[in-house]
Design a protein around this motif. Structure first.
Motif, mmCIF file in Angstrom:
data_model
loop_
_atom_site.group_PDB
_atom_site.id
_atom_site.type_symbol
_atom_site.label_atom_id
_atom_site.label_comp_id
_atom_site.label_asym_id
_atom_site.label_seq_id
_atom_site.Cartn_x
_atom_site.Cartn_y
_atom_site.Cartn_z
ATOM 1 N N VAL A 271 0.864 -1.191 0.000
ATOM 2 C CA VAL A 271 0.000 0.000 0.000
ATOM 3 C C VAL A 271 0.896 1.235 0.000
ATOM 4 N N SER A 272 0.951 1.924 -1.105
ATOM 5 C CA SER A 272 1.799 3.120 -1.196
ATOM 6 C C SER A 272 1.182 4.268 -0.407
ATOM 7 N N PRO A 273 1.991 5.260 -0.034
ATOM 8 C CA PRO A 273 1.424 6.429 0.658
ATOM 9 C C PRO A 273 0.310 7.100 -0.144
ATOM 10 N N GLU A 274 0.464 7.167 -1.454
ATOM 11 C CA GLU A 274 -0.564 7.792 -2.289
ATOM 12 C C GLU A 274 -1.866 6.994 -2.253
ATOM 13 N N GLU A 275 -1.751 5.668 -2.300
ATOM 14 C CA GLU A 275 -2.955 4.839 -2.229
ATOM 15 C C GLU A 275 -3.614 4.947 -0.866
ATOM 16 N N LEU A 276 -2.790 4.986 0.183
ATOM 17 C CA LEU A 276 -3.342 5.150 1.529
ATOM 18 C C LEU A 276 -4.075 6.483 1.638
#
Length: 826
Positions: free
Chosen positions: A17-22
């Motif tokens: 889970v990338s920071p952008e997706e989070l």
């Protein structure tokens, strides 16, 4: 709230889970992420170096030649100009080929004839958040702890491989002012295990017997108070890892003690405060209301005058701090402190907020207290801070924590009835009960049972104070399940034309009529200053002169409910004029608030009022140059608006309003009822409002609605040609044009009932050729008949009848008649 992605990953597995997706998932769930910002702004190839030697540059007084061990086979020679460079320090070293923020690449160089194989770095050169660093950490090199491994990558050491999510929290989500709250939230969104409680238990030691502190609660503004006495000497700095996490969260590192309290506040959401125990008389803490005009010097050095509505932390002789807001200088931790009292408590949210507002104070701790803290976190947070001080600062416990008040978080949990069927009906979805149970479990809620009808009982923990009713739980199911997964459906609405109230129709019709004539609608504050109505020259007995004060105003400029729309519209006009507008015409439909008496004994009346303001000059057009708005501009708008509502036979009389010019204003009447007034503002009013030129219209829409015509009179279009004759007469100045027009129509109707006359004024003249005290009024007389075309004799007879009638009633004479000229007829 600044959320560290790396810190959060200690409690929830964020693999894949990338920071952008989070950020996207959080925003979709109602926690809007404003930005996703990496802490590393371009640092690579920077390692920990140990300065072995530091000697003066042979050719430059302000430079030093250093040999630096970076873990390689040989030490590097680096030229450095920082004042704090010295043999033995450890510093970040940018090797040859490394990069720094701003796309700066480091290469070999010669400085004043001496070769340099890299660069020793400052905090700013590494892209650290210098605005939150102490001043001594931003001047010169960024010195590293002596325990930092030589050759280690600085990006890892300083947590620059972290990403910060800036989350814009709504006031109800106080639980997410902590890593603990976000751990529950993210675990629920991702369907993964929340490890916060397990990690917290592993980091917390066993409690010992209560310490020597004595605590007394003497106010309802504090429900729980816990204190821990410790032997602790001052330590200059906290560990580097803690400083980096504080920086990522937007908190300034200060010293080990303060940093620990801030760190635990960010982790648990529970604010803590430390007192110098030797400054507390009789080792006794008293939580009480402040005395009237009690004086306390707060940590910022300001002397505060308190009142009885505020809550203080005190000992038997003096106040030590403002509860939940700021500590006092008389119990501040200093370099001579040897024993401390660590405080963890629950203070009343409203009381904390009001205290901060009245004293102009705001802090991270206050932000949490005024939104409400979790009672179940008070003691664990205190234990966590105690353990950190023991391990990091060498502190020793003096007994265990002393707790006064209701501490059992389980007994404070709320049980809320929940129906899965009703949840699906409200959401318009078809979510399986098993998924609902899973969502509640991931959020940390528990189901205590359900009956045969499918009703559940959901136990909501104390950290979620925003959840009070079943609909709140439905919202939780919807946002965690995913609002995008819920199908869109159109609601079924029954619309009844009769349901639209007359008052609403009147306001709507007014908006359309005024906008059609080029006016712009504005919306202004209902709150004004106490003296806003003073500019209107109102008599003291007028209800408009006595606005209703607010109990808790936003500011002095918004401290009272308005009684009149003119001051608010004048603010809009001034704003436009000051920004280059030449003028404008605006209106507002809004309530004003009129009290029968003050202080209020009953609800004030709230009539709907229409305020129209014409200010400055008209816009330039192809056919007309700019000119100041005048009385006839306002009259034309008012006439057109009222006519569109069905009012006919309007009458205009001199107005008697204090805010209007006595000779350039009028009140509008329909069948003897005054509908409102308009005209140029009184010169003193314009001066008080700082308007160079303006006209104002004032209408009570509630009164107007009561006299709104039920039917509209419509005349058929004429079948036969109309004939127009113009006539100019001289009359005394005091005779109004309206009287002359009415008299002309009556004269034609009385003499020739089958002839219809429409009379209009098209010119008014005073000056040469007109006697003093008189004026010339030119009227257009339009004559017609329903059954035929009028002959010239019939037209002339009607015009002669008008002239004779005006001469008889008002002494009117045809212009030019007294000098022997023929009457002006065409």
């Amino acid at each position: 709230m600044r959320l560290s992605y790396k810190w959060l990953s200690e409690f929830v597995d964020l693999t894949g889970v990338s920071p952008e997706e989070l950020a996207t998932r959080l925003t979709a769930a109602g926690l809007a992420v404003d930005s996703v910002e990496p802490r590393n702004h371009g640092v690579s190839g920077v390692v920990v170096g140990h300065v072995l030697t530091c000697e003066r540059h042979p050719n430059a007084d302000k430079l030093n030649v250093c040999t630096v061990d970076v873990g390689g086979a040989e030490a590097l020679q680096i030229v450095c100009g920082a004042e704090n460079v010295a043999a033995g320090v450890k510093v970040p070293v940018a090797l040859v080929g490394s990069r720094l923020p701003g796309d700066v690449q480091i290469g070999k160089a010669k400085l004043r004839g001496v070769a340099s194989e890299g660069m020793l770095c400052s905090a700013r050169e590494l892209g650290l958040e210098t605005r939150w660093l102490p001043a001594h950490r931003t001047n010169g090199l960024f010195l590293l702890p002596q325990t930092a491994p030589i050759g280690r990558n600085v990006v890892e050491l300083l947590d620059l491989d972290d990403v910060v999510l800036d989350v814009d929290l709504t006031p109800n989500r106080s639980d997410c002012l902590s890593l603990r709250g976000f751990a529950y939230e993210v675990a629920a969104l991702l369907g993964r295990e929340n490890q916060f409680d397990a990690v917290a238990k592993s980091q917390t030691s066993e409690l010992s017997s209560a310490g020597p502190l004595k605590i007394h609660l003497e106010t309802d503004a504090c429900s729980v108070y816990a204190g821990q006495v410790m032997d602790a000497t001052h330590k200059s700095e906290s560990p580097l890892w803690m400083q980096m996490r504080l920086l990522a969260s937007g908190v300034r590192p200060i010293d080990c003690l303060v940093d620990v309290t801030n760190y635990v506040m960010l982790e648990w959401g529970q604010p803590l405060h430390a007192f110098d125990a030797d400054c507390i008389e009789e080792e006794t803490i008293i939580v009480r209301s402040a005395a009237a005009e009690e004086v306390l010097v707060t940590l910022d050095g300001q002397t505060r005058i308190l009142d009885e509505t505020m809550t203080v932390i005190a000992d038997p002789t003096k106040a030590l701090g403002l509860a939940g807001v700021m500590g006092g200088q008389n119990s501040e931790i200093t370099s001579t402190t040897r024993r401390i009292v660590l405080e963890s408590a629950a203070f009343h949210a409203g009381n904390t907020r009001r205290t901060g507002q009245r004293l102009g104070l705001h802090s991270e701790a206050q932000q949490r207290f005024e939104r409400g803290v979790d009672m179940a976190a008070i003691l664990p947070a205190l234990q966590r801070a105690t353990d950190l001080l023991v391990s990091l600062a060498g502190a020793e416990r003096d007994g265990g924590p002393v707790v006064v008040g209701a501490m059992d978080g389980n007994t404070l949990s709320r049980s809320i009835a929940f129906s899965p069927a009703r949840c699906n009906r409200l959401l318009g979805a078809n979510i399986e009960p098993a998924e609902m149970r899973s969502i509640f479990h991931r959020l940390g809620f528990t189901l205590t049972g359900h009956d045969t009808a499918g009703e559940w009982s959901v136990m909501v923990p104390t950290r979620r104070m925003d959840l009070q009713i079943q609909e709140d739980l439905v919202e939780e199911i919807g946002r965690i399940h995913g609002l995008d997964s819920i199908p869109s459906t159109l609601p079924e609405l029954w619309i009844s034309k009769e349901a639209v109230h007359l008052d609403h129709r009147l306001r709507s019709a007014t908006r359309h009529a005024l906008a059609w004539q080029g006016m712009n609608e504005v919306f202004t504050y209902a709150f004004v200053s106490e003296g806003a109505a003073n500019a209107l020259l109102l008599p003291d007995h007028s209800p408009l002169a006595h606005p209703i004060p607010l109990m808790r105003p936003m500011s002095e400029e918004r401290s009272h409910l308005r009684t009149h729309l003119l001051p608010s519209l004048a603010e809009v006009a001034l704003h436009n004029l000051s920004h280059g507008a030449a003028g404008g015409q605006i209106f507002e439909i809004a309530h004003v608030y009129l009290a029968d008496s003050l202080p209020l004994l009953q609800r004030p009346s709230e009539p709907w009022m229409l305020g129209c303001l014409w200010f400055g000059s008209t816009p330039e057009s192809f056919s007309e140059r700019p000119r100041l708005y005048d009385f006839y501009d306002a009259k034309g708008v008012v006439e057109s608006w009222l006519t569109s509502l069905g009012f006919d036979q309007l009458q205009f009389r001199p107005a008697d309003e204090s805010w209007l010019h006595p000779g350039r204003s009028a009140q509008v009447l329909a069948k003897g009822v005054c509908l409102g007034s308009f005209g140029q503002l009184h010169p003193l009013v314009m001066r008080s409002l700082r308007l160079p030129h303006a006209l104002y219209g004032h209408f009570d829409l509630d009164k107007l609605a009561a006299h709104l015509p039920e039917h509209r009179l419509v005349s058929p279009l004429p079948k036969y040609p109309q004939s127009r004759r113009d006539v100019a007469i001289i009359v005394p100045e005091e005779i109004s044009a309206e009287e002359l027009l009415k008299a002309a129509e009556d004269a034609v109707h009385a003499r020739r009932g089958e002839v219809a006359l429409r009379a209009e004024v098209f010119d008014v003249y005073t000056g040469k050729g007109v006697p003093a005290g008189h004026r010339s009024i030119a009227m257009a007389l339009t004559l017609s008949a329903e059954d035929r075309t009028l002959t010239e004799d019939e037209i002339q007879a009607s015009v002669d009848g008008v002239v004779e009638s005006l001469a008889e009633k008002y002494g009117a004479i045809l212009r030019g008649q007294d000098s022997g000229h023929a009457s002006r007829m065409e």
